[in-house]
Scaffold this active site. Structure first.
Site, PDB file in Angstrom:
ATOM      1  N   CYS A  72       0.969  -1.120   0.071  1.00  9.91           N
ATOM      2  CA  CYS A  72      -0.031  -0.116   0.038  1.00  9.91           C
ATOM      3  C   CYS A  72       0.969   1.380  -0.087  1.00  9.91           C
ATOM      4  O   CYS A  72       1.715   1.404   0.819  1.00  9.91           O
ATOM      5  CB  CYS A  72      -0.855  -0.046   1.217  1.00  9.91           C
ATOM      6  SG  CYS A  72      -2.092   1.494   1.546  1.00  9.91           S
ATOM      7  N   CYS A  78      -0.668   5.790   7.372  1.00  8.37           N
ATOM      8  CA  CYS A  78      -1.825   5.452   7.753  1.00  8.37           C
ATOM      9  C   CYS A  78      -1.758   4.606   8.864  1.00  8.37           C
ATOM     10  O   CYS A  78      -0.642   3.964   9.081  1.00  8.37           O
ATOM     11  CB  CYS A  78      -2.474   4.538   6.684  1.00  8.37           C
ATOM     12  SG  CYS A  78      -4.098   3.741   7.025  1.00  8.37           S
ATOM     13  N   CYS A  81      -2.974  -1.781   8.845  1.00  4.06           N
ATOM     14  CA  CYS A  81      -2.105  -2.781   8.049  1.00  4.06           C
ATOM     15  C   CYS A  81      -0.477  -2.538   8.391  1.00  4.06           C
ATOM     16  O   CYS A  81       0.325  -2.611   7.584  1.00  4.06           O
ATOM     17  CB  CYS A  81      -2.334  -2.478   6.478  1.00  4.06           C
ATOM     18  SG  CYS A  81      -4.066  -2.993   6.123  1.00  4.06           S
ATOM     19  N   CYS A 173      -7.648   1.850  -0.644  1.00  2.75           N
ATOM     20  CA  CYS A 173      -7.558   1.024   0.334  1.00  2.75           C
ATOM     21  C   CYS A 173      -7.694  -0.287   0.002  1.00  2.75           C
ATOM     22  O   CYS A 173      -8.551  -0.616  -0.653  1.00  2.75           O
ATOM     23  CB  CYS A 173      -8.755   1.451   1.431  1.00  2.75           C
ATOM     24  SG  CYS A 173      -8.690   0.647   2.793  1.00  2.75           S
ATOM     25  N   GLN A 296     -18.962  -9.875  12.739  1.00  6.57           N
ATOM     26  CA  GLN A 296     -17.543 -10.085  12.717  1.00  6.57           C
ATOM     27  C   GLN A 296     -17.002  -9.606  11.314  1.00  6.57           C
ATOM     28  O   GLN A 296     -17.675  -9.469  10.333  1.00  6.57           O
ATOM     29  CB  GLN A 296     -17.040 -11.348  12.678  1.00  6.57           C
ATOM     30  CG  GLN A 296     -17.107 -12.099  14.147  1.00  6.57           C
ATOM     31  CD  GLN A 296     -15.844 -11.810  14.648  1.00  6.57           C
ATOM     32  OE1 GLN A 296     -15.139 -10.982  14.597  1.00  6.57           O
ATOM     33  NE2 GLN A 296     -15.992 -12.336  16.085  1.00  6.57           N
ATOM     34  N   TYR A 325     -22.609 -12.721  25.937  1.00  5.26           N
ATOM     35  CA  TYR A 325     -22.385 -11.447  24.834  1.00  5.26           C
ATOM     36  C   TYR A 325     -22.635 -12.124  23.677  1.00  5.26           C
ATOM     37  O   TYR A 325     -21.899 -11.915  22.353  1.00  5.26           O
ATOM     38  CB  TYR A 325     -21.025 -11.431  24.788  1.00  5.26           C
ATOM     39  CG  TYR A 325     -20.369 -11.097  26.342  1.00  5.26           C
ATOM     40  CD1 TYR A 325     -20.283  -9.979  26.887  1.00  5.26           C
ATOM     41  CD2 TYR A 325     -19.723 -12.137  27.222  1.00  5.26           C
ATOM     42  CE1 TYR A 325     -19.722  -9.645  28.326  1.00  5.26           C
ATOM     43  CE2 TYR A 325     -19.302 -12.118  28.603  1.00  5.26           C
ATOM     44  CZ  TYR A 325     -19.312 -11.026  29.108  1.00  5.26           C
ATOM     45  OH  TYR A 325     -18.793 -10.642  30.352  1.00  5.26           O
ATOM     46  N   GLU A 346     -27.229 -10.542  26.098  1.00  4.70           N
ATOM     47  CA  GLU A 346     -26.634  -9.582  25.682  1.00  4.70           C
ATOM     48  C   GLU A 346     -27.212  -8.234  26.280  1.00  4.70           C
ATOM     49  O   GLU A 346     -28.335  -8.131  26.779  1.00  4.70           O
ATOM     50  CB  GLU A 346     -26.954  -9.381  24.173  1.00  4.70           C
ATOM     51  CG  GLU A 346     -26.578  -8.165  23.498  1.00  4.70           C
ATOM     52  CD  GLU A 346     -25.016  -7.954  23.748  1.00  4.70           C
ATOM     53  OE1 GLU A 346     -24.795  -6.729  23.711  1.00  4.70           O
ATOM     54  OE2 GLU A 346     -24.231  -8.729  23.320  1.00  4.70           O
ATOM     55  N   ASP A 395     -18.221 -14.968  24.272  1.00  3.00           N
ATOM     56  CA  ASP A 395     -17.161 -14.216  23.487  1.00  3.00           C
ATOM     57  C   ASP A 395     -17.430 -12.528  23.960  1.00  3.00           C
ATOM     58  O   ASP A 395     -18.092 -11.789  23.113  1.00  3.00           O
ATOM     59  CB  ASP A 395     -17.721 -14.295  21.816  1.00  3.00           C
ATOM     60  CG  ASP A 395     -16.822 -13.470  20.752  1.00  3.00           C
ATOM     61  OD1 ASP A 395     -15.906 -13.137  21.070  1.00  3.00           O
ATOM     62  OD2 ASP A 395     -17.268 -13.431  19.501  1.00  3.00           O
ATOM     63  N   CYS A 422     -10.857 -11.742  21.605  1.00  4.50           N
ATOM     64  CA  CYS A 422      -9.908 -10.937  20.863  1.00  4.50           C
ATOM     65  C   CYS A 422      -8.912 -10.383  21.404  1.00  4.50           C
ATOM     66  O   CYS A 422      -7.865  -9.312  20.948  1.00  4.50           O
ATOM     67  CB  CYS A 422     -10.844  -9.779  19.908  1.00  4.50           C
ATOM     68  SG  CYS A 422     -11.457  -8.663  21.189  1.00  4.50           S
TER      69      CYS A 422
END
Length: 465
Positions: A72, A78, A81, A173, A296, A325, A346, A395, A422
């Site tokens: 890129c 930026c 990435c 992008c 996701q 969740y 939730e 999650d 995550c």
């Protein structure tokens, strides 16, 4: 070592949890932007703290064997990435090590060997959602700053890291597939032709504020434009342009946001044309995604992640599953065919309504969804009404699970907990707290975000014998 000085021939030996490369000088850790393990570089110091230094590569003496040419043109400026200068196999290796080290260092729980990380394909154009900012304070290159020529200061792109009021104008992008780039570029060109004011992030003045583009693997496109002023004529002109120019947009929406932040979850979203939602396909299931829905952002790899969670759960068809969740019920609906009953919990009421809709459109009748605080909902009456869980799937967000939720899980003593995370650090913390009743039997990292340091991890905890 003072700020502005150079460190010569620093050897880069590793990568930190937040993705910066790491070296050591005179007993201090040096976090280096743009380095790769195996590099030998000169580094200019940009920040100094008590126990570490921060810097940027200014000269390369020896390149890492893991280095590749960034794809890129905006790399290094930026904020996205940041690992594209490192080959993908090495990225996976570093992420695998990151998970293993967190679980080892942050807990004293015995751990099985980490199953090799599940990589993703493709590694570009994999995101189904991007958010761009309009700004009248475009990031300028040194050449532009030194130039005497006049040029537009308008931008529609991403914030420069650590500079809230500076936005990088993105030419192309590599994160989101067609028609994302075309929509963004042509909307910007239209706005400049029509002399529509771009937002000023300091004075909070202007008309055009934010652009969100959501896409699906089935070819549906949602666009949400945030306007900072309720100027109906200019709003209509902007939306008419998008509708005429891009007939592939299946859901065109707008928000009038006069607040001091871009969050619109407390504001009405007005549908201009098309449906109020888009639909994504995952296996034989259809999921409805609204403007405020969580889904996701790597659709293809999300399917692999949920397959892995289902495999770890080992369902035989007669289990009661609690999905904590649950969000819009993606995991709950995904595993429902293999369970007797799935109970999704939730905190966001709107997400629970989406979860119910997703069950309905897929003709799933063995799910129940509840909105509320988990620590308050998971009472003895609730468990008596819904059944004691045989498997809990959780999650949580990056912050991990609340202490009170972990307390309830330790009291419930479900035979299995499948923990999708995550953030390996908060996952390790929660595993430590669950270890009074549970042992870890499986660990597998999953790469959802190539060319970044982010990594998902699925862990199976089983009730201690």
């Amino acid at each position: 070592m003072a700020k502005g000085k150079n460190i010569e021939k620093l050897q880069i030996t590793g990568i930190s949890a937040d993705g910066k490369s790491v070296g050591r000088k005179e007993g201090l850790v040096v976090f280096v932007r743009g380095g790769a393990p195996g590099d030998v570089v000169d580094v200019r110091i940009t920040g100094k703290r008590k126990k570490f230094l921060e810097g940027v590569v200014v000269k390369m003496h020896q390149s890492s064997p893991d280095r590749v040419k960034p794809f890129c043109e905006h790399f290094g400026v930026c904020g996205g990435c940041k690992w594209q200068h490192i080959n993908y196999d090495a990225q996976l290796r570093y992420k695998q090590n990151h998970v293993a080290e967190n679980l080892k260092k942050l807990t004293d729980v015995p751990m099985p060997e980490v199953i090799p990380i599940l990589g993703t394909e493709p590694t570009t154009y994999y995101r189904n959602k991007l958010e761009f900012t309009f700004s009248n304070r475009r990031w300028l290159t040194k050449e532009e700053i030194d130039s005497e020529e006049e040029f537009s200061r308008n931008a529609l792109g991403f914030h420069i890291p650590k500079m809230f009021d500076k936005v990088l104008n993105i030419d192309h992008c590599h994160l989101q597939a067609t028609p994302s780039n075309a929509i963004r570029l042509q909307l910007k060109a239209f706005a400049e032709r029509e002399e529509l004011p771009f937002y000023d992030l300091k004075s909070h003045q202007g008309f055009l504020r934010n652009l969100i583009i959501r896409t699906t693997s089935t070819g549906e496109v949602m666009v949400i434009v945030q306007f900072a002023e309720d100027d109906k004529k200019r709003i209509l002109r902007t939306l008419t342009f998008l509708d005429d120019e891009f007939p592939e947009i299946t859901s065109l929406n707008y928000v009038v946001n006069t607040k001091l932040n871009d969050t619109f979850y407390d504001l009405p979203v007005i549908n201009y044309t098309g449906r109020t939602y888009i639909q994504e396909q995952m296996g034989n299931l259809t999921f409805r995604i609204g403007p405020k829905s969580f889904y996701q952002t790597n659709s293809k790899q999300a399917h692999e992640l949920y397959n892995l969670a289902l495999e770890f759960a080992g369902l035989q068809g007669d289990e009661v599953v609690y999905d904590l969740y649950t969000g819009t019920g993606t995991i709950a609906n995904f595993v429902a065919a293999d369970a007797k009953k799935v109970v999704g919990i939730e905190s966001v009421p709107e997400a629970v309504e989406d979860a119910k809709i997703n069950s309905s459109i897929n003709q799933i009748d063995n799910t129940d969804f509840y909105a509320g605080d988990m620590k308050d909902l998971l009472t003895s009456d609730f468990i008596e009404s819904n059944g004691s869980p045989d498997v809990v799937i959780t999650d949580p967000p990056r912050a991990g699970m609340h202490k009170n939720v972990i307390k309830v899980l330790n009291e419930l003593k479900a035979p299995k907990i499948v923990y999708v995370s995550c953030n390996p650090a908060t996952q390790a913390r929660d595993i430590q707290d669950l270890s009074v009743n549970y042992e870890v039997t499986k660990i597998q990292p999953v790469d959802m975000f190539p060319h970044t340091h982010h990594v998902e991890c699925v862990v199976l905890l089983e009730l201690s014998k």
